[in-house]
Design a protein around this motif. Sequence first.
Motif, PDB file in Angstrom:
ATOM      1  N   ALA A 162     -50.662  68.340  -6.485  1.00 44.21           N
ATOM      2  CA  ALA A 162     -52.000  68.217  -7.050  1.00 44.21           C
ATOM      3  C   ALA A 162     -51.938  67.839  -8.522  1.00 44.21           C
ATOM      4  N   TYR A 163     -53.042  67.296  -8.998  1.00 47.34           N
ATOM      5  CA  TYR A 163     -53.120  66.904 -10.399  1.00 47.34           C
ATOM      6  C   TYR A 163     -52.918  68.112 -11.305  1.00 47.34           C
ATOM      7  N   ARG A 164     -53.473  69.236 -10.885  1.00 52.72           N
ATOM      8  CA  ARG A 164     -53.236  70.493 -11.579  1.00 52.72           C
ATOM      9  C   ARG A 164     -52.554  71.450 -10.622  1.00 52.72           C
ATOM     10  N   SER A 165     -51.764  72.342 -11.158  1.00 53.77           N
ATOM     11  CA  SER A 165     -50.992  73.245 -10.309  1.00 53.77           C
ATOM     12  C   SER A 165     -51.432  74.682 -10.556  1.00 53.77           C
ATOM     13  N   SER A 166     -52.037  75.301  -9.552  1.00 47.76           N
ATOM     14  CA  SER A 166     -52.465  76.683  -9.694  1.00 47.76           C
ATOM     15  C   SER A 166     -52.660  77.303  -8.324  1.00 47.76           C
ATOM     16  N   LYS A 167     -52.702  78.599  -8.296  1.00 47.74           N
ATOM     17  CA  LYS A 167     -52.933  79.312  -7.044  1.00 47.74           C
ATOM     18  C   LYS A 167     -54.304  78.957  -6.473  1.00 47.74           C
ATOM     19  N   THR A 168     -55.263  78.714  -7.360  1.00 45.50           N
ATOM     20  CA  THR A 168     -56.611  78.360  -6.922  1.00 45.50           C
ATOM     21  C   THR A 168     -56.586  77.157  -5.991  1.00 45.50           C
ATOM     22  N   LEU A 169     -55.789  76.145  -6.343  1.00 45.47           N
ATOM     23  CA  LEU A 169     -55.702  74.943  -5.520  1.00 45.47           C
ATOM     24  C   LEU A 169     -54.771  75.137  -4.332  1.00 45.47           C
ATOM     25  N   ARG A 170     -53.683  75.872  -4.538  1.00 45.22           N
ATOM     26  CA  ARG A 170     -52.743  76.098  -3.435  1.00 45.22           C
ATOM     27  C   ARG A 170     -53.357  76.927  -2.317  1.00 45.22           C
ATOM     28  N   GLU A 171     -54.426  77.660  -2.619  1.00 39.37           N
ATOM     29  CA  GLU A 171     -55.121  78.447  -1.600  1.00 39.37           C
ATOM     30  C   GLU A 171     -55.591  77.585  -0.433  1.00 39.37           C
ATOM     31  N   HIS A 172     -55.765  76.289  -0.687  1.00 39.63           N
ATOM     32  CA  HIS A 172     -56.317  75.397   0.331  1.00 39.63           C
ATOM     33  C   HIS A 172     -55.247  74.727   1.195  1.00 39.63           C
ATOM     34  N   THR A 173     -53.981  74.998   0.919  1.00 37.23           N
ATOM     35  CA  THR A 173     -52.902  74.255   1.570  1.00 37.23           C
ATOM     36  C   THR A 173     -52.958  74.336   3.084  1.00 37.23           C
TER      37      THR A 173
END
Length: 716
Positions: A141-152
């Motif tokens: 992802a463009y940004r790396s965080s748990k918030t975004l990884r939650e959607h994996t």
Amino acid sequence: MKTRKNKIEILIVLLVIISLFSCKEEAFTISIQNKLNAPQVLHGIDKLKLFAKESKIDMVENEGALNIETFIDSTNLKHEAFSIKTNNKTVRVTGGDATGVMYGLLDVKEQLETGNQSVKSKEEAPNLDFRALKFNLPWEAYRSSKTLREHTETCKDTIFWRDFLDMMAENRFNKLTLWNLHPFSKMVKTEKYPEACDFSDEELVEWQKLWNTLFRMAKDRGIETYMVNWNIFVTKPFAEHYNVSDLSKNRDNHLGNGDTSEVIKDYMREAVRKTIDDYPDLTGLGITLGEGMGGMTAEEREEWILETVVAGARKAKRKIKFIHRVPLSAGTASSGSTDVSVEKLTRQTLDTLTCFDGPINIELKFNWSHGHSSTTLVKVHGGELADTYWNPLPKNYYLAWMMRNEDFFILRWGQTDFIREHIEKNVHPYVNGYYVGSETYIPAKDYITSLEGASTKYAFERQWMFYKAWGRLLYNPKTPDSFFVDAFETRFPTHGKTLFEAQSKVSKVPLIIASYWNATWDFTLYSEGMIGFNEGRPPAVKLLSLKTLANKTPMDPDYIGVKTYLNGNETEIAGKISPIQLADSLSSFCNEALKAVESIKPETNVDLLYEKSDIQAWAYLGLYFSDKLKAAVAYQQYIDSKDEKFHKEAITWLEKATEKWSKLVAVTKPVYNPVPIEHKGYHEDSNLFHWSIIQKEVEAELKWLKELDVAQTKSN
């Protein structure tokens, strides 16, 4: 005589009963006559059948059935257009192509969902050809965080994509753009550079199944798919094997120096070629220049694309469609600074790129990262825009506006007048569409809904009106509000009109905040939370301060700032909306919305509770901003005059604003838990957002104002 009268009355009753039975309508049934085998048509039929099943309507052929027939007429109807012609019990659905037939069938379903047993004749054609959603993938992802990884895991589930694509087709979006830093390593393993893919053959097969299923499902619904990447990024295994840079040690340093060595160029060509060859249902690719290209001139960046992505596409077995983001960077400081010379350079390249399937699409951010603001184009990513891209009119590309939404993810939104006005003001002969989506939020896993009993499974379903309003109006901006009222009514019988009108009113709140605050990149504003980057050092995402508000020059040219309102000349003020007028307008329609939904009693309907609560939340946020604007005017008068009466007035208005914030917290606390948002950073212990968390800053600002002694203040 009495007996005879009784007999007559009994006879009349019997005749009435017999009449009722003999006049009883036959059960409503549907029959579909279809000889078209196109998957888009079959999708529309499947949705009609599902509706009939859920509504307990029989699908049978009989004399009284509503008979639906399908046809294609590409001579009289354009691409994706449809007509519905009703004659007694026969409904003829004709499309300019298979996608047009699908839209017509889905339209028939929508009409029947309102409870009618008849279908109205109509004809519709797309106003814009490019109706896209921007969807950032959670991996690479463009940004790396748990918030975004939650959607994996959600985004690896084809059931999620099926439902998301169904929503797109229903709302007539026809492009899905998928964004990440380097998509190729999870799509292909090239013969020359197998180490670039860090999966085993078995693992790669699973990823390939995902991509192939996704691309095929999209195609079956009339939706084109594009993989869009930022630029010089490769995988860590590849970088280690060839001893080159991949920026993997610091993915957030997107402006770092990219590695332009020959091995990376060759790998990119091979990856692009193989991706195109291995995925025949993938429509196209897209690029953005700037990221991973620090230290490169605009000419060098464009040359990189020609030598890698374009060269790789030319080596493939088929032509693809292409998205080229603009503007390019004019230097090393910014990945998006505008410059006429760079625009001319980019145009020269675009005018010569004729190797793709159809016209290229170039994308520009409308009002930077906050498209939901003014309908007037004030700036793009990097600043103001010249007319280079459309003067003279291009022959092999079109422009599409990127409507970035970094302003509301929690509260439901729908403002049809804004979208219609936006299209009317900004669609020109060189514009063929819009992208709608976010950089900092992925509409996949729903971690926002906290109450049990809600019908929504995925995040995009919460914002159903957002997608319906944008999609349907991009297709046909003349779609009447009655259509959206019916959509509300289907979900919430007896409350539809009230909810639509109230939501329409309060959905102006974030637009006004963004138009006034005049933000730039993502984290400079989060309208829904009244937080963003303020003046001062170090910069921090926090409550939009009273002091900064008083100093703001609004984005919207129809607004005037506090200082201009107080000290400007007649020419600067004439015909403009003052802060006081804007505050009064906000107060008026927010209070109207609160009054409208006051009598709605959700009881056990959790979905209805959320709709009502979100309307109330927007209203209280608008009232807070209204009172704060008036406080900002009085505050500036106090600064200018040192007259204590203005200090007291500012305190009074900020006290009123603080009361509104408390009501906002009271409405949202029962239905929302604190949730992580990208604006507040990537640290899990500090990135949680809820209005109750911001309340501490709201109260602290009131305390600061009360204690302020301007006579002892050296400067404003």
